[in-house]
Enzyme design. Structure first.
Site, short mmCIF file in Angstrom:
data_model
loop_
_atom_site.label_atom_id
_atom_site.label_comp_id
_atom_site.label_asym_id
_atom_site.label_seq_id
_atom_site.Cartn_x
_atom_site.Cartn_y
_atom_site.Cartn_z
N PRO A 128 5.31 -6.76 -4.25
CA PRO A 128 4.22 -7.21 -3.37
C PRO A 128 4.68 -8.26 -2.34
O PRO A 128 4.24 -8.24 -1.20
CB PRO A 128 3.20 -7.79 -4.34
N ILE A 157 5.25 2.39 -4.44
CA ILE A 157 6.30 3.19 -5.05
C ILE A 157 5.94 4.69 -5.00
O ILE A 157 5.01 5.15 -5.68
CB ILE A 157 6.58 2.72 -6.50
N THR A 158 6.71 5.43 -4.20
CA THR A 158 6.51 6.88 -4.08
C THR A 158 6.74 7.53 -5.44
O THR A 158 7.69 7.17 -6.14
CB THR A 158 7.50 7.45 -3.04
N GLU A 362 12.19 2.64 3.77
CA GLU A 362 13.66 2.69 3.69
C GLU A 362 14.29 1.88 4.83
O GLU A 362 15.31 2.26 5.41
CB GLU A 362 14.17 4.14 3.64
P1 FAD Z 1 7.82 -6.63 5.72
O1 FAD Z 1 9.19 -6.72 5.18
O2 FAD Z 1 6.85 -7.70 5.36
O3 FAD Z 1 7.91 -6.49 7.29
C1 FAD Z 1 6.78 -6.68 8.14
C2 FAD Z 1 7.30 -6.68 9.60
O4 FAD Z 1 8.24 -7.76 9.78
C3 FAD Z 1 8.03 -5.40 9.99
O5 FAD Z 1 7.77 -5.07 11.32
C4 FAD Z 1 9.50 -5.78 9.83
O6 FAD Z 1 10.35 -4.98 10.63
C5 FAD Z 1 9.46 -7.23 10.30
N1 FAD Z 1 10.59 -8.00 9.78
C6 FAD Z 1 10.85 -8.37 8.50
N2 FAD Z 1 11.99 -9.08 8.44
C7 FAD Z 1 12.48 -9.15 9.70
C8 FAD Z 1 13.63 -9.75 10.29
N3 FAD Z 1 14.55 -10.40 9.56
N4 FAD Z 1 13.80 -9.63 11.63
C9 FAD Z 1 12.90 -8.94 12.39
N5 FAD Z 1 11.78 -8.36 11.89
C10 FAD Z 1 11.58 -8.46 10.57
N6 FAD Z 1 9.58 0.97 -1.60
C11 FAD Z 1 10.28 1.28 -2.74
O7 FAD Z 1 10.98 0.45 -3.31
N7 FAD Z 1 10.19 2.54 -3.27
C12 FAD Z 1 9.45 3.52 -2.71
O8 FAD Z 1 9.40 4.65 -3.22
C13 FAD Z 1 8.70 3.21 -1.52
N8 FAD Z 1 7.86 4.15 -0.96
C14 FAD Z 1 7.03 3.78 0.06
C15 FAD Z 1 6.03 4.66 0.49
C16 FAD Z 1 5.12 4.27 1.46
C17 FAD Z 1 4.04 5.22 1.88
C18 FAD Z 1 5.23 2.97 2.04
C19 FAD Z 1 4.25 2.52 3.09
C20 FAD Z 1 6.21 2.10 1.64
C21 FAD Z 1 7.11 2.48 0.64
N9 FAD Z 1 8.06 1.59 0.14
C22 FAD Z 1 8.79 1.89 -1.00
C23 FAD Z 1 8.15 0.23 0.67
C24 FAD Z 1 8.86 0.15 2.01
O9 FAD Z 1 10.23 0.37 1.86
C25 FAD Z 1 8.51 -1.22 2.61
O10 FAD Z 1 7.15 -1.14 3.02
C26 FAD Z 1 9.41 -1.57 3.79
O11 FAD Z 1 10.71 -1.85 3.33
C27 FAD Z 1 8.91 -2.77 4.57
O12 FAD Z 1 8.58 -3.84 3.74
P2 FAD Z 1 7.14 -4.54 3.89
O13 FAD Z 1 6.11 -3.49 3.92
O14 FAD Z 1 7.05 -5.59 2.84
O15 FAD Z 1 7.17 -5.21 5.32
#
Ligand code: FAD
Length: 383
Positions: A128, A157-158, A362
């Site tokens: 989270p 988590i997919t 990813e």
């Molecule tokens: P955040 O990391 O909070 O990012 C929010 C914004 O800030 C984005 O625009 C990002 O680019 C930007 N940002 C963050 N850090 C920086 C930086 N250093 N510089 C510039 N910009 C930055 N995860 C799993 O582990 N397993 C799965 O199977 C899986 N399946 C998924 C399926 C779906 C439908 C979705 C929506 C997500 C899934 N995910 C899964 C999670 C997914 O990998 C994350 O949502 C993704 O990595 C982004 O993390 P966050 O949502 O916490 O966004």
């Protein structure tokens, strides 16, 4: 790099196209509307060998080379990204990690079921409070004799509510990437709970779950790799995972283009098919050129993987370009379809909803740019 396909690769591509047109395409709208694909599709994917591609036959896999795997992913993406995601995660992120990092016993125990579709896996990295900055995850695994006790939660988590086994990344040491280890956790274990996340913009047919692990005990044999290499396992899985996502994006964009060409030739306005107007052809040409460019980037990654060359940056480039193109192509397709494109009666609205997440998971597009920028400059701009 040889751009011609071998007979085996072409046959696999034909098989995948055929399977998708028969088993997936006729059902996608219904699955999307009811927010669940028919679970029987998992067994069918296993029976045709798609859940075991690139995994050695001795562990129940169907073998095959990396480009064949990408061609299959492209077709799955053209058919339904929800299905492509199920395969990308169970096989691409988890099965391939077990094949690459597992002991002989772990491969024997987990791979045959995953390859046949009897069981399904999920990949639990995101939490989270930690998405892009996955190395700061806080799920903990504490050694207790011959067992680890895992506590924490995982988000987005997919396959999360469908999986039989979860590859869980948890902290066994201090802060940072070197304190992380990977564990194969049966989802039936005591203390393991999952909740379906509803109301997604796209990929509606696919299970996406929130996982809660409350003192879940797993034997030491369930640790994948040594203590402290978990983050390395996660990152190497994601490098190849980006190739899967990019392949799926190529298929999605190709599907949007195919539908647009067909519709533009059939739809008549001002007395002529809209396909005969230059501005419509411009949209089709833009979709075609960028989709082919994305495909070639994917094929380059596949070539590097096959030749065991470094491919991480090439995978980031492919994923970045292909995912942004998938969104653009699906958006243009809606433009070609006009008002009808806005209805789920036609496939293009779903393409756009499904494509949107590809620039997020990813590694977001921003994260891919930071990875490419780091490779170009040697400087880390993440923090
Ligand atoms: P955040 O990391 O909070 O990012 C929010 C914004 O800030 C984005 O625009 C990002 O680019 C930007 N940002 C963050 N850090 C920086 C930086 N250093 N510089 C510039 N910009 C930055 N995860 C799993 O582990 N397993 C799965 O199977 C899986 N399946 C998924 C399926 C779906 C439908 C979705 C929506 C997500 C899934 N995910 C899964 C999670 C997914 O990998 C994350 O949502 C993704 O990595 C982004 O993390 P966050 O949502 O916490 O966004």
């Amino acid at each position: 790099m040889d751009l011609s396909l071998t007979d085996e690769q072409q046959a696999l591509w034909d098989l995948a196209r055929d399977f998708i047109d028969r088993e997936v395409v006729p059902n996608t709208r219904e699955w999307d509307r009811r927010e669940q694909v028919d679970r029987a599709i998992v067994g069918k994917l296993g029976a045709v060998g798609f859940l075991g591609m690139t995994i050695p036959e001795e562990y129940g896999g169907s073998g095959g080379d990396t480009l064949s795997y990408c061609l299959m992913m492209e077709e799955l993406g053209r058919g339904d990204s929800a299905i492509r995601g199920i395969v990308s995660v169970s096989l691409g992120l988890v099965g391939k990690s077990i094949a690459a990092w597992g002991t002989h016993e772990q491969k024997q125990r987990w791979l045959p079921g995953l390859c046949s579709g009897e069981s399904l896996a999920c990949f639990g990295l995101t939490e989270p409070d930690t998405g892009s900055d996955a190395a700061s995850l806080s799920t903990r695994a504490v050694r207790d004799g011959d067992e680890y006790v895992i506590t924490g939660s995982k988000m987005f988590i997919t396959n999360g509510t469908w999986a039989d086994v979860a590859l869980i990344f948890a902290r066994t040491g201090g802060p940072g990437p070197k304190g992380i280890s990977a564990f194969l956790v049966p989802t039936a274990a005591e203390g393991f709970a999952h909740t379906e996340i509803k109301g997604k913009l796209g990929l509606r047919g696919q299970s996406t779950g929130e996982l809660a692990l409350d003192g879940v005990r797993v034997p030491v044999e369930n640790r994948l790799g040594d203590e402290g290499v978990g983050f390395k396992i996660a990152m190497s899985a994601l490098d190849k995972g980006r190739m899967s996502v990019a392949s799926g994006c190529v298929g999605l964009a190709q599907g949007a283009l195919n539908a647009s060409v067909q519709y533009a030739k059939e739809r008549t306005q001002f007395g002529k098919p809209i396909a005969s107007y230059q501005l419509v052809q411009q949209m089709l040409a833009d979709m075609a050129v960028n989709t082919d460019a994305a495909r070639l980037l994917v094929w380059r990654v596949a070539d590097l993987v096959e030749r065991e060359q470094p491919f991480g940056t090439a995978a980031s480039m492919a994923k970045l370009f292909a995912s942004e193109n998938a969104v653009n192509a699906a958006n243009l397709a809606i433009q070609v379809f006009g008002g009808y494109g806005y209805l789920d009666e036609y496939p293009v609205a779903k393409y756009l909803r499904d494509a949107r997440v590809m620039t997020l998971y990813e590694g977001t597009s921003q994260i891919q740019k930071l990875l490419i920028g780091r490779a170009l400059t040697g400087l880390n701009a993440f923090t």
